[in-house]
Design an enzyme around this catalytic site. Sequence first.
Site, PDB file in Angstrom:
ATOM      1  N   ASP A  69      36.941  37.833  32.530  1.00 40.96           N
ATOM      2  CA  ASP A  69      37.641  37.330  31.348  1.00 40.96           C
ATOM      3  C   ASP A  69      36.851  36.127  30.814  1.00 40.96           C
ATOM      4  O   ASP A  69      35.840  36.304  30.142  1.00 40.96           O
ATOM      5  CB  ASP A  69      39.074  36.994  31.802  1.00 40.96           C
ATOM      6  N   VAL A 118      46.091  43.091  30.098  1.00 40.69           N
ATOM      7  CA  VAL A 118      46.139  44.440  30.654  1.00 40.69           C
ATOM      8  C   VAL A 118      46.698  44.418  32.078  1.00 40.69           C
ATOM      9  O   VAL A 118      46.545  43.425  32.798  1.00 40.69           O
ATOM     10  CB  VAL A 118      44.737  45.113  30.629  1.00 40.69           C
TER      11      VAL A 118
HETATM   12  P1  IMP Z   1      38.158  34.573  34.591  1.00 30.91           P
HETATM   13  O1  IMP Z   1      37.748  33.491  35.536  1.00 30.91           O
HETATM   14  O2  IMP Z   1      38.830  34.025  33.369  1.00 30.91           O
HETATM   15  O3  IMP Z   1      37.045  35.534  34.227  1.00 30.91           O
HETATM   16  O4  IMP Z   1      39.355  35.309  35.293  1.00 30.91           O
HETATM   17  C1  IMP Z   1      39.310  36.508  35.921  1.00 30.91           C
HETATM   18  C2  IMP Z   1      40.650  36.739  36.612  1.00 30.91           C
HETATM   19  O5  IMP Z   1      41.762  36.511  35.739  1.00 30.91           O
HETATM   20  C3  IMP Z   1      40.741  38.189  37.015  1.00 30.91           C
HETATM   21  O6  IMP Z   1      40.199  38.409  38.299  1.00 30.91           O
HETATM   22  C4  IMP Z   1      42.226  38.447  36.939  1.00 30.91           C
HETATM   23  O7  IMP Z   1      42.854  38.105  38.170  1.00 30.91           O
HETATM   24  C5  IMP Z   1      42.729  37.527  35.869  1.00 30.91           C
HETATM   25  N1  IMP Z   1      42.880  38.227  34.567  1.00 30.91           N
HETATM   26  C6  IMP Z   1      42.135  38.048  33.463  1.00 30.91           C
HETATM   27  N2  IMP Z   1      42.544  38.831  32.457  1.00 30.91           N
HETATM   28  C7  IMP Z   1      43.591  39.544  32.924  1.00 30.91           C
HETATM   29  C8  IMP Z   1      44.447  40.555  32.353  1.00 30.91           C
HETATM   30  O8  IMP Z   1      44.341  40.965  31.181  1.00 30.91           O
HETATM   31  N3  IMP Z   1      45.405  41.066  33.169  1.00 30.91           N
HETATM   32  C9  IMP Z   1      45.578  40.646  34.466  1.00 30.91           C
HETATM   33  N4  IMP Z   1      44.796  39.711  35.043  1.00 30.91           N
HETATM   34  C10 IMP Z   1      43.801  39.170  34.284  1.00 30.91           C
END
Ligand code: IMP
Length: 192
Positions: free
Chosen positions: A101, A151
């Site tokens: 994300d 999602v």
């Molecule tokens: P990042 O550090 O923002 O890239 O976060 C990644 C983590 O956020 C993932 O491993 C998920 O646990 C959570 N996450 C990000 N987007 C979503 C989503 O749309 N649905 C559920 N969990 C999400």
Amino acid sequence: MAEVARVLFGREDVRRRVAELGRTITGDYVGREPVFVTVLKGGAMFLADLMRAVHLPVEPHFMAISRYGDAEESLGRVQILLDVDIDLTGRDVILVEDIVDTGLTSRYLLSVLRSRGAATVELCTLLDKTARRIVPVQPRYAGFECPDAFVVGYGLDFQERYRNLADILEVFDQGALRADPDLLQSLVAPAA
Ligand code: IMP
Ligand code: MG
């Protein structure tokens, strides 16, 4: 139900794409024995299917982390609750993630894995939400480009629910889901 969520990637789309990723990784790592490192809990479903689509000796290992607040507030700093229990020196490591994300979590974990002396460290994510990126993380392998939406399913949760949903759903109305977290439970049907 349709106004709250819809199927974004159905189980057949997921199955086909995971098989393709497995073939690609198999081709790229011929003669090697990659270590797959997955972050619990979201990556577990993807790992289980992906490693069975890779026709090489593959070692699965797990990490668990807890975030300090949400990823953006914490700038990706996480506490490692469970760590891989093997020496990664000289190994070919693939970090297997459910979704990238903002990129903060992956960037942190990639730097941890690189600091362990691995020969190579690559990132494989099922979903790539590039629109939300705040740090430049580019997965070597990505299953699907994910729209800027929330999602659930196939490992991804809302308040620990829906990880066992076979399809990946896009949630349009997060307010409705917050009001009734079990709203989509009827969609958790056994895989045919
Ligand atoms: P990042 O550090 O923002 O890239 O976060 C990644 C983590 O956020 C993932 O491993 C998920 O646990 C959570 N996450 C990000 N987007 C979503 C989503 O749309 N649905 C559920 N969990 C999400
Ligand atoms: Mg979660």
